[in-house]
Design an enzyme around this catalytic site. Structure first.
Site, PDB file in Angstrom:
ATOM      1  CB  CYS A 102      -0.838   0.138   1.137  1.00  0.00           C
ATOM      2  SG  CYS A 102      -1.810   1.465   1.336  1.00  0.00           S
ATOM      3  CE1 TYR A 154     -10.892  -1.788  -6.004  1.00  0.00           C
ATOM      4  CE2 TYR A 154     -11.099  -4.040  -6.656  1.00  0.00           C
ATOM      5  CZ  TYR A 154     -11.448  -3.067  -5.947  1.00  0.00           C
ATOM      6  OH  TYR A 154     -12.186  -2.959  -5.129  1.00  0.00           O
ATOM      7  CD  GLU A 213     -28.008  19.427  -2.726  1.00  0.00           C
ATOM      8  OE1 GLU A 213     -28.919  20.030  -2.033  1.00  0.00           O
ATOM      9  OE2 GLU A 213     -27.489  20.316  -3.433  1.00  0.00           O
TER      10      GLU A 213
HETATM   11  P1  NDP Z   1      -7.903  -7.791 -10.302  1.00  0.00           P
HETATM   12  O1  NDP Z   1      -8.243  -9.223  -9.698  1.00  0.00           O
HETATM   13  O2  NDP Z   1      -8.871  -6.858  -9.780  1.00  0.00           O
HETATM   14  O3  NDP Z   1      -8.247  -8.012 -11.660  1.00  0.00           O
HETATM   15  C1  NDP Z   1      -7.314  -9.030 -12.613  1.00  0.00           C
HETATM   16  C2  NDP Z   1      -7.849  -8.704 -13.910  1.00  0.00           C
HETATM   17  O4  NDP Z   1      -6.746  -9.424 -14.794  1.00  0.00           O
HETATM   18  C3  NDP Z   1      -9.178  -9.445 -14.252  1.00  0.00           C
HETATM   19  O5  NDP Z   1      -9.660  -8.605 -15.006  1.00  0.00           O
HETATM   20  C4  NDP Z   1      -8.721 -10.615 -14.917  1.00  0.00           C
HETATM   21  O6  NDP Z   1      -9.840 -10.970 -15.874  1.00  0.00           O
HETATM   22  C5  NDP Z   1      -7.650 -10.425 -15.782  1.00  0.00           C
HETATM   23  N1  NDP Z   1      -6.847 -11.507 -15.836  1.00  0.00           N
HETATM   24  C6  NDP Z   1      -6.375 -12.407 -15.039  1.00  0.00           C
HETATM   25  N2  NDP Z   1      -5.683 -13.458 -15.486  1.00  0.00           N
HETATM   26  C7  NDP Z   1      -5.409 -13.065 -16.792  1.00  0.00           C
HETATM   27  C8  NDP Z   1      -4.876 -13.754 -17.890  1.00  0.00           C
HETATM   28  N3  NDP Z   1      -4.208 -14.870 -17.735  1.00  0.00           N
HETATM   29  N4  NDP Z   1      -4.872 -13.163 -19.043  1.00  0.00           N
HETATM   30  C9  NDP Z   1      -5.511 -11.782 -19.287  1.00  0.00           C
HETATM   31  N5  NDP Z   1      -6.151 -11.383 -18.166  1.00  0.00           N
HETATM   32  C10 NDP Z   1      -6.118 -11.796 -17.033  1.00  0.00           C
HETATM   33  O7  NDP Z   1      -6.626  -7.662  -9.943  1.00  0.00           O
HETATM   34  P2  NDP Z   1      -5.708  -6.370  -9.970  1.00  0.00           P
HETATM   35  O8  NDP Z   1      -4.096  -6.836 -10.481  1.00  0.00           O
HETATM   36  O9  NDP Z   1      -6.190  -5.262 -10.626  1.00  0.00           O
HETATM   37  O10 NDP Z   1      -5.575  -5.884  -8.296  1.00  0.00           O
HETATM   38  C11 NDP Z   1      -5.072  -6.676  -7.441  1.00  0.00           C
HETATM   39  C12 NDP Z   1      -6.014  -6.476  -6.067  1.00  0.00           C
HETATM   40  O11 NDP Z   1      -5.606  -5.452  -5.503  1.00  0.00           O
HETATM   41  C13 NDP Z   1      -7.422  -6.247  -6.563  1.00  0.00           C
HETATM   42  O12 NDP Z   1      -8.553  -7.105  -6.628  1.00  0.00           O
HETATM   43  C14 NDP Z   1      -7.790  -5.274  -5.409  1.00  0.00           C
HETATM   44  O13 NDP Z   1      -8.522  -6.122  -4.398  1.00  0.00           O
HETATM   45  C15 NDP Z   1      -6.567  -4.693  -5.008  1.00  0.00           C
HETATM   46  N6  NDP Z   1      -6.335  -3.318  -5.441  1.00  0.00           N
HETATM   47  C16 NDP Z   1      -7.293  -2.246  -4.953  1.00  0.00           C
HETATM   48  C17 NDP Z   1      -7.333  -1.185  -5.257  1.00  0.00           C
HETATM   49  C18 NDP Z   1      -8.356   0.010  -4.822  1.00  0.00           C
HETATM   50  O14 NDP Z   1      -8.767  -0.396  -3.722  1.00  0.00           O
HETATM   51  N7  NDP Z   1      -8.561   1.072  -5.299  1.00  0.00           N
HETATM   52  C19 NDP Z   1      -6.310  -0.618  -6.238  1.00  0.00           C
HETATM   53  C20 NDP Z   1      -5.617  -1.875  -6.811  1.00  0.00           C
HETATM   54  C21 NDP Z   1      -5.610  -2.844  -6.394  1.00  0.00           C
HETATM   55  P3  NDP Z   1     -10.984 -11.821 -15.410  1.00  0.00           P
HETATM   56  O15 NDP Z   1     -11.792 -10.670 -14.771  1.00  0.00           O
HETATM   57  O16 NDP Z   1     -11.545 -12.375 -16.689  1.00  0.00           O
HETATM   58  O17 NDP Z   1     -10.531 -12.738 -14.529  1.00  0.00           O
END
Ligand code: NDP
Length: 448
Positions: free
Chosen positions: A44, A179, A442
């Site tokens: 973080c 995200y 609001e």
């Molecule tokens: P996420 O799990 O949110 O998203 C991962 C994305 O990658 C999904 O869209 C997924 O697709 C795709 N994906 C996974 N595997 C593959 C692959 N082999 N080929 C192509 N696409 C793929 O992970 P992030 O990395 O974005 O973030 C990790 C975590 O960190 C988040 O889940 C969140 O909890 C946290 N985070 C929170 C934030 C906040 O609070 N603002 C900001 C950043 C991170 P599919 O949906 O099809 O599985």
């Protein structure tokens, strides 16, 4: 306290969860050690929320500059952006936070050990060649970005690298629909980078309310992000000084970088789990019970490494819960319901409670209230950005069970709504509340 051990609690990982657990345990009179292989503060502080949001702020200035003209401001002709200054100022701020974490731990009385910790036995941890015994071990090692393997995947970079790029790319490919992908698409696009977002599914941010996501999606398109849905990158090759990225539909895009934001995996490599009875879940995260105990009775785990909800405030809450459970009086289990969350996309999206789709499945009848409007700022500012607010109510009880918002300050507003929803507020309670005028929020108390 047990003098049989060097420490009562040995925390591995000084991220949000680990630091909170160490400080709380120490404040209750326990002898605590905390080991960290990298910078204090974890993902973080160092490679996530904080530097990311600083970058989001940086990327919003061009729109603010444009807005200012409707308010009478004349802009200078030489407005330029200096990536190195942003990156280095960000790094200096992170280093300041690292020092604050060090001070907080020191004043709590915890012993900070800089180095990679390995578990040698259920109550033994080694750091820098010294073995320590501990009555209880807590694993809070977080997660690490994951890149799938394919031809050229070694040319892809992760969000970790984005914070230290030597120069701002002119063109960027971002892969993923979660995200991190959506947030970096907004950052890069706002900084003037030609940005392509590539997602294999049909809807970005698939866990969120689909109507809300479609607002974000359309606004991202309007701001200039190119979004490619239902396609994947099949290979990446080196091309001149950049990359040639081939998609499943055979489209080829040349780009300076390919950022993979394809999820994060639990950080368990080299931890010595083989010396314990710890079990892993299918995705490699550590399996724990409702009080964060692993299959090894002296070892607990929390935060991203258990992959329940990968959010900093959740890890902190889990840590508080665990320390109360181990050294305090409460034994209740933690509630994962109604966790508010925000995606710092542009426009910002924030939400608490059920999506419309989830509410439909859970209740026999729901009422959806929604509104979209031009925020006052944009009346003179001429931006096309609108605000979208959606409230979901269980018709039977009148309770508000979900609230979603897209637009400026969504995270700030939804944090307040989360208190109301957590407290069980009804639509009548919202309606009985007097608004603050003129404000965006609001609208929440005048929805009909
Ligand atoms: P996420 O799990 O949110 O998203 C991962 C994305 O990658 C999904 O869209 C997924 O697709 C795709 N994906 C996974 N595997 C593959 C692959 N082999 N080929 C192509 N696409 C793929 O992970 P992030 O990395 O974005 O973030 C990790 C975590 O960190 C988040 O889940 C969140 O909890 C946290 N985070 C929170 C934030 C906040 O609070 N603002 C900001 C950043 C991170 P599919 O949906 O099809 O599985």
């Amino acid at each position: 306290m047990s003098e049989l051990f060097d420490f009562d609690l040995f925390v591995i990982g000084a991220g949000s969860g680990g630091v909170r657990a160490a400080r709380m345990a120490a404040s209750k009179g326990n002898r605590v050690a905390i080991a960290e292989a990298s910078a204090l503060g974890g993902t973080c502080v160092n490679l996530g929320c904080i530097p990311k949001k600083l970058f989001v702020y940086a990327s919003q200035f061009p729109e603010l500059f444009a807005t200012s003209q409707g308010y009478g401001w004349n802009l200078g002709l030489s407005t330029t952006f200096d990536w190195n200054r942003l990156r280095d100022n960000k790094t200096a701020e992170i280093q300041r936070l690292n020092r604050i974490y060090q001070r907080l731990l020191d004043t709590s009385g915890a012993t900070v050990l800089q180095g990679k910790a390995g578990i040698e036995a259920p109550q033994q941890v080694a750091v820098n060649g010294t073995t320590y015994s501990a009555k209880t071990i807590l694993i809070a090692t977080g997660g690490w970005p994951y890149i799938p393997e394919f031809p050229g995947s070694d040319l892809a970079i992760t969000s970790n690298d984005m914070f230290y790029l030597e120069q701002l790319p002119k063109t960027a490919i971002i892969v993923g629909g979660g995200y991190i992908a959506v947030e970096f698409a907004g950052i890069l696009n706002g900084l003037g980078v030609e940005t392509h977002l590539i997602y294999r599914g049909s809807q970005l941010l698939k866990a969120f309310d689909s109507e809300v996501v479609s607002w974000v999606h359309q606004a991202m398109l309007d701001k200039g992000v190119t979004i490619h849905l239902e396609t994947e990158v099949t290979r990446i090759d080196k091309h001149d000084n950049g990359l040639k990225v081939t998609l499943g539909n055979n489209q080829v895009i040349t780009s300076d970088i390919a950022l993979y934001a394809t999820g994060r995996k639990a950080n368990t490599t080299g931890l010595g789990l083989e010396n314990t009875a710890i079990q892993l879940n299918n995705n490699g995260s550590i399996a724990v019970d409702s009080h964060f105990k692993t299959a090894e009775p002296s070892i607990y785990a929390l935060g991203d490494v258990i992959d329940r909800v990968q959010l900093t405030p959740v890890a902190i809450r889990e840590a508080m819960h665990l320390i109360e459970h181990l050294y305090g009086e409460t034994s209740h289990t933690i509630s994962y319901q109604n966790i508010p969350t925000a995606v710092f996309s542009q426009p910002e999206l924030a939400t608490v409670g059920l999506t419309e789709q989830q509410a439909e499945q859970q209740f026999s009848a729901i009422q959806v209230y929604q509104s979209d409007f031009k925020p006052l700022l944009n009346t003179l500012g001429n931006s096309a950005d609108r605000i979208f607010i959606k409230l979901i109510v269980d018709k039977h009880s009148d309770r508000v069970v979900g609230c979603h918002m897209v637009g400026d300050h969504a995270s700030e507003i939804i944090q307040g709504v989360a208190i109301a929803i957590k407290a069980g507020a009804t639509k009548a309670d919202f309606d009985a509340t007097i608004g603050i005028h003129p404000s965006t929020a609001e609208e929440l108390v005048t929805l009909v």
